[in-house]
Design an enzyme around this catalytic site. Structure first.
Site, PDB file in Angstrom:
ATOM      1  N   ARG A  14       0.846  -1.192   0.000  1.00  0.00           N
ATOM      2  CA  ARG A  14       0.000   0.000   0.000  1.00  0.00           C
ATOM      3  C   ARG A  14       0.885   1.247   0.000  1.00  0.00           C
ATOM      4  NH1 ARG A  14      -2.902  -3.119  -1.594  1.00  0.00           N
ATOM      5  NH2 ARG A  14      -4.834  -3.976  -0.702  1.00  0.00           N
ATOM      6  N   ARG A  45      -5.540  25.727  -7.730  1.00  0.00           N
ATOM      7  CA  ARG A  45      -5.029  24.465  -7.210  1.00  0.00           C
ATOM      8  C   ARG A  45      -4.524  23.642  -8.386  1.00  0.00           C
ATOM      9  NH1 ARG A  45      -3.715  25.189  -2.050  1.00  0.00           N
ATOM     10  NH2 ARG A  45      -5.481  25.789  -0.718  1.00  0.00           N
ATOM     11  N   ALA A  69      -7.518  27.892   5.327  1.00  0.00           N
ATOM     12  CA  ALA A  69      -7.001  26.606   5.799  1.00  0.00           C
ATOM     13  C   ALA A  69      -5.494  26.601   5.674  1.00  0.00           C
ATOM     14  CB  ALA A  69      -7.610  25.454   4.993  1.00  0.00           C
ATOM     15  N   LEU A 122      -1.621  24.112   6.926  1.00  0.00           N
ATOM     16  CA  LEU A 122      -0.985  22.964   7.554  1.00  0.00           C
ATOM     17  C   LEU A 122      -0.720  23.191   9.041  1.00  0.00           C
ATOM     18  CD1 LEU A 122       1.746  22.152   4.882  1.00  0.00           C
ATOM     19  CD2 LEU A 122      -0.466  21.037   5.155  1.00  0.00           C
ATOM     20  N   GLU A 173      -4.140  30.963  10.481  1.00  0.00           N
ATOM     21  CA  GLU A 173      -4.560  30.910   9.089  1.00  0.00           C
ATOM     22  C   GLU A 173      -5.642  31.935   8.781  1.00  0.00           C
ATOM     23  OE1 GLU A 173      -3.067  29.336   6.738  1.00  0.00           O
ATOM     24  OE2 GLU A 173      -1.690  28.311   8.111  1.00  0.00           O
ATOM     25  N   GLU A 203      -4.725  34.614   5.904  1.00  0.00           N
ATOM     26  CA  GLU A 203      -5.416  34.530   4.623  1.00  0.00           C
ATOM     27  C   GLU A 203      -6.552  35.536   4.486  1.00  0.00           C
ATOM     28  OE1 GLU A 203      -6.531  30.502   3.738  1.00  0.00           O
ATOM     29  OE2 GLU A 203      -4.439  29.929   3.375  1.00  0.00           O
ATOM     30  N   PRO A 206      -8.727   8.998   2.941  1.00  0.00           N
ATOM     31  CA  PRO A 206      -8.120   7.936   3.737  1.00  0.00           C
ATOM     32  C   PRO A 206      -7.667   6.719   2.944  1.00  0.00           C
ATOM     33  CG  PRO A 206     -10.497   8.015   4.091  1.00  0.00           C
ATOM     34  CD  PRO A 206     -10.136   9.237   3.310  1.00  0.00           C
ATOM     35  N   GLY A 207      -8.095   6.595   1.690  1.00  0.00           N
ATOM     36  CA  GLY A 207      -7.611   5.492   0.874  1.00  0.00           C
ATOM     37  C   GLY A 207      -6.211   5.704   0.340  1.00  0.00           C
ATOM     38  N   GLU A 241      -3.870  12.431   5.742  1.00  0.00           N
ATOM     39  CA  GLU A 241      -4.195  13.791   6.174  1.00  0.00           C
ATOM     40  C   GLU A 241      -5.458  13.816   7.025  1.00  0.00           C
ATOM     41  OE1 GLU A 241      -5.002  18.305   4.483  1.00  0.00           O
ATOM     42  OE2 GLU A 241      -5.193  16.606   3.127  1.00  0.00           O
ATOM     43  N   GLU A 264      -0.993  31.994  -3.461  1.00  0.00           N
ATOM     44  CA  GLU A 264      -1.822  32.892  -2.657  1.00  0.00           C
ATOM     45  C   GLU A 264      -1.731  34.346  -3.107  1.00  0.00           C
ATOM     46  OE1 GLU A 264      -0.629  32.287   1.349  1.00  0.00           O
ATOM     47  OE2 GLU A 264      -1.553  30.311   1.515  1.00  0.00           O
TER      48      GLU A 264
END
Length: 208
Positions: free
Chosen positions: A41, A68, A80, A82, A97, A101, A119-120, A124, A148
């Site tokens: 995996r 993006r 948003a 990290l 943030e 922003e 999740p696959g 994150e 940005e």
């Protein structure tokens, strides 16, 4: 039956990190399946993120429009970013943030939802906050760069965002989860019944 996600960890017999980036990396694990077979995996290792649904007194949400590159689209999103430091308090990161922003601060903070984005294929975890009692932040605006640098800022009514989500016009996961969770909370026990901003987050433990 209680519908609740639970921790579980299958045996890993070998692991490698074929790629390391500036913020994330790719890990390859050989995982033992329930039938005893072993399968490989590959997944992205991510530090975790926070997002902020900032709601003003006119029932509008602070949103921004940003390019993006992986999806080749300019998306409407909520602020948003990290978790820059392992164990960082997610509330502090969210406040940072929102300031950087949108140049906005908030007095009332709650947790709207905790999600795994993909999740696959990625670990994150994102904590989405609700921020209310908004005001302009003091001092100079944070200097932005790269994607940005040409962000658009707006305040959009909650109803218009819900309409856009259901019409397939808005796709950013934090915005989608945030506005729908807000709507669900209003239809349930109300916004004041949401978890406190310092509620435990097992996916990314932190010190208050």
């Amino acid at each position: 039956m209680q519908v609740q996600d639970t921790p579980e960890e299958w045996q890993v017999v070998a692991t490698a990190t074929p790629f390391k980036g500036n913020k994330t990396s790719v890990r390859t694990d050989d995982v033992v399946m329930p039938d005893g077979s072993v399968h490989r995996r590959d997944y992205q290792v991510h530090p975790g993120s926070v997002a902020v649904l900032a709601l003003d007194e006119e029932d509008r949400v602070v949103v921004l429009r940003q390019y993006r590159h992986p999806v080749r689209q300019r998306l409407w999103e909520i602020p948003a970013g990290l978790l820059d430091v392992p164990g960082e308090n997610p509330l502090h990161a969210a406040q940072r943030e929102l300031y950087e922003e949108a140049h906005v601060k908030a007095e009332d903070w709650r947790v709207l939802a905790d999600v795994y984005t993909t999740p696959g294929g990625c670990d994150e975890a994102v904590r989405i906050f609700l921020a209310r009692d908004l005001a302009e932040a003091e001092g100079e605006r944070f200097e932005v760069a790269e994607e940005e640098a040409d962000m658009e800022l707006a305040r959009v009514p909650v109803g218009e965002l819900v309409r856009g989500v259901l019409a397939g016009e808005l796709h950013n996961n934090c915005l989608v989860v945030g506005v729908l969770a807000l709507t669900a909370a209003r239809g349930g026990d109300g916004l004041d019944a949401l978890r406190p901003a310092t509620a435990p987050w097992p996916a990314r433990p932190f010190e208050a």
